[in-house]
Scaffold this motif. Sequence first.
Motif, PDB file in Angstrom:
ATOM      1  N   THR A  53       0.491  -1.348  -0.331  1.00 41.90           N
ATOM      2  CA  THR A  53       0.170   0.746   0.024  1.00 41.90           C
ATOM      3  C   THR A  53       0.592   0.570   0.419  1.00 41.90           C
ATOM      4  N   LEU A  54       0.666   2.258  -0.716  1.00 41.93           N
ATOM      5  CA  LEU A  54       1.445   3.455  -1.045  1.00 41.93           C
ATOM      6  C   LEU A  54       1.221   4.710  -0.717  1.00 41.93           C
ATOM      7  N   SER A  55       0.823   5.497   0.620  1.00 41.32           N
ATOM      8  CA  SER A  55       0.190   6.569   0.944  1.00 41.32           C
ATOM      9  C   SER A  55       0.934   7.718   0.435  1.00 41.32           C
ATOM     10  N   THR A  56       0.328   8.658   0.296  1.00 43.99           N
ATOM     11  CA  THR A  56       0.844   9.780  -0.382  1.00 43.99           C
ATOM     12  C   THR A  56      -0.151  11.190   0.573  1.00 43.99           C
ATOM     13  N   VAL A  57       0.382  11.920  -0.082  1.00 43.19           N
ATOM     14  CA  VAL A  57      -0.341  13.309   0.252  1.00 43.19           C
ATOM     15  C   VAL A  57       0.037  14.121   0.120  1.00 43.19           C
ATOM     16  N   SER A  58      -1.701  15.449  -0.371  1.00 39.99           N
ATOM     17  CA  SER A  58      -1.788  16.016  -1.356  1.00 39.99           C
ATOM     18  C   SER A  58      -0.780  16.972  -0.853  1.00 39.99           C
ATOM     19  N   ASN A  64      -4.061   9.768   0.379  1.00 39.93           N
ATOM     20  CA  ASN A  64      -4.379   8.845  -0.394  1.00 39.93           C
ATOM     21  C   ASN A  64      -3.390   7.744  -0.160  1.00 39.93           C
ATOM     22  N   ALA A  65      -4.308   6.956  -0.326  1.00 34.56           N
ATOM     23  CA  ALA A  65      -3.594   5.273  -0.297  1.00 34.56           C
ATOM     24  C   ALA A  65      -4.227   4.415  -1.487  1.00 34.56           C
ATOM     25  N   ARG A  66      -3.469   3.574  -1.776  1.00 40.03           N
ATOM     26  CA  ARG A  66      -3.733   2.716  -3.160  1.00 40.03           C
ATOM     27  C   ARG A  66      -2.518   1.655  -2.776  1.00 40.03           C
ATOM     28  N   THR A  67      -3.153   0.375  -3.726  1.00 36.57           N
ATOM     29  CA  THR A  67      -2.305  -1.451  -3.156  1.00 36.57           C
ATOM     30  C   THR A  67      -1.415  -0.942  -4.517  1.00 36.57           C
ATOM     31  N   GLY A  86      -1.826  10.347 -13.515  1.00 37.37           N
ATOM     32  CA  GLY A  86      -2.574  10.316 -12.516  1.00 37.37           C
ATOM     33  C   GLY A  86      -2.053  10.777 -10.772  1.00 37.37           C
ATOM     34  N   ARG A  87      -3.783  11.239 -10.025  1.00 39.19           N
ATOM     35  CA  ARG A  87      -3.262  10.939  -8.818  1.00 39.19           C
ATOM     36  C   ARG A  87      -1.803  11.421  -7.946  1.00 39.19           C
ATOM     37  N   LYS A  88      -1.661  10.769  -7.582  1.00 40.70           N
ATOM     38  CA  LYS A  88      -0.591   9.805  -6.994  1.00 40.70           C
ATOM     39  C   LYS A  88       0.958  10.602  -7.741  1.00 40.70           C
ATOM     40  N   VAL A  89       1.318  10.160  -8.512  1.00 37.01           N
ATOM     41  CA  VAL A  89       1.741  11.245  -9.802  1.00 37.01           C
ATOM     42  C   VAL A  89       2.513  12.821  -8.973  1.00 37.01           C
ATOM     43  N   ALA A  90       0.857  13.684  -9.185  1.00 30.39           N
ATOM     44  CA  ALA A  90       0.968  14.055  -8.746  1.00 30.39           C
ATOM     45  C   ALA A  90       1.057  15.108  -7.176  1.00 30.39           C
ATOM     46  N   GLU A  91       0.327  14.058  -6.731  1.00 29.37           N
ATOM     47  CA  GLU A  91       1.078  14.377  -5.287  1.00 29.37           C
ATOM     48  C   GLU A  91       2.086  14.084  -4.806  1.00 29.37           C
TER      49      GLU A  91
END
Length: 217
Positions: A53-58, A64-67, A86-91
Motif C-alpha cells: 500500500t502506497l500512501s501519499t499526501v496532497s 490517499n492510499a492505494r495498493t 494520475g493523482r499519485k504522481v501529481a501528489e
Amino acid sequence: MTSLRDRLRALPSFAVDLPPFPVESAPARPLPLLVEWLDAAISAGVLVPHAVTLSTVSVAGTANARTLIVKDVNDDGVVFATRTDGRKVAELERVPHAALTFYWRELGRQVRVRGLVRREPEAVARADEQARPAHSRAAGRLGTQSSPLPSRPEYIRLFRDELERIEGGEADVSGIWAVFTVVADEVEFWASTPDEGQIRLAYTRSGDEWTRSLLWP
C-alpha cells in the motif's frame, strides 16, 4: 441476527504457527531484512506477496492510499512503477514523501517504510514497461488515469484494441510510465507471536548510519 460488529470480533487474526522473529539477530540495516521477509512470504505461498500500500499526501494535507506491486528492493529502498498522469504522481511531484505498508497475514507480519521519493531515469521506465505482461501494458495505456470513464463498453473496446496492438508487436512504449524509489529513512518491522505478544523493531537512518530500537506495540 448477529451484528457485523460481533462477527468482526469473532474473526481470527492470525494462524497459530507463526514464524519466529529473533530481534537479537536482526541485521544492522533494514533492507536486507525486508528482502528476507519478502522471500519468506514467497516461500510460504502468500498470495501476491509483493503487493504494497502506497500512501501519499496532497499539498492541502489530504491523504490517499492505494495498493500496487513492488518491482524491487535495493540498497536505497523500495521500487515501484506507475503511470504519470494520475493523482499519485501529481501528489508526489508536490510533496515527494511517501509511506509503504506491506502486510502478510499468513505470517503475522507487517513492514512500514517511509522516505523521500526519487524518480528513476526514463530508460529504466521504458525497460520496466516493456517487461510488463501484455494484459497489464494494455490496461496501463488507456485514457487518463483517475479521470471520469464514459462507459465500461468503451473501456473494454479500447482495452481489447490495445491488447491486440501489443500482442501484435505494434505498440511502442507509452511515454506515460515511470519508475520511482522510496528512499527509505524509516523502516519498521512488526510481528505477532502465538504466546509472547507482538514485536516492533524500528530502524531510523541518519546519513549512512542506521539505528535500531524496539517499540511498544
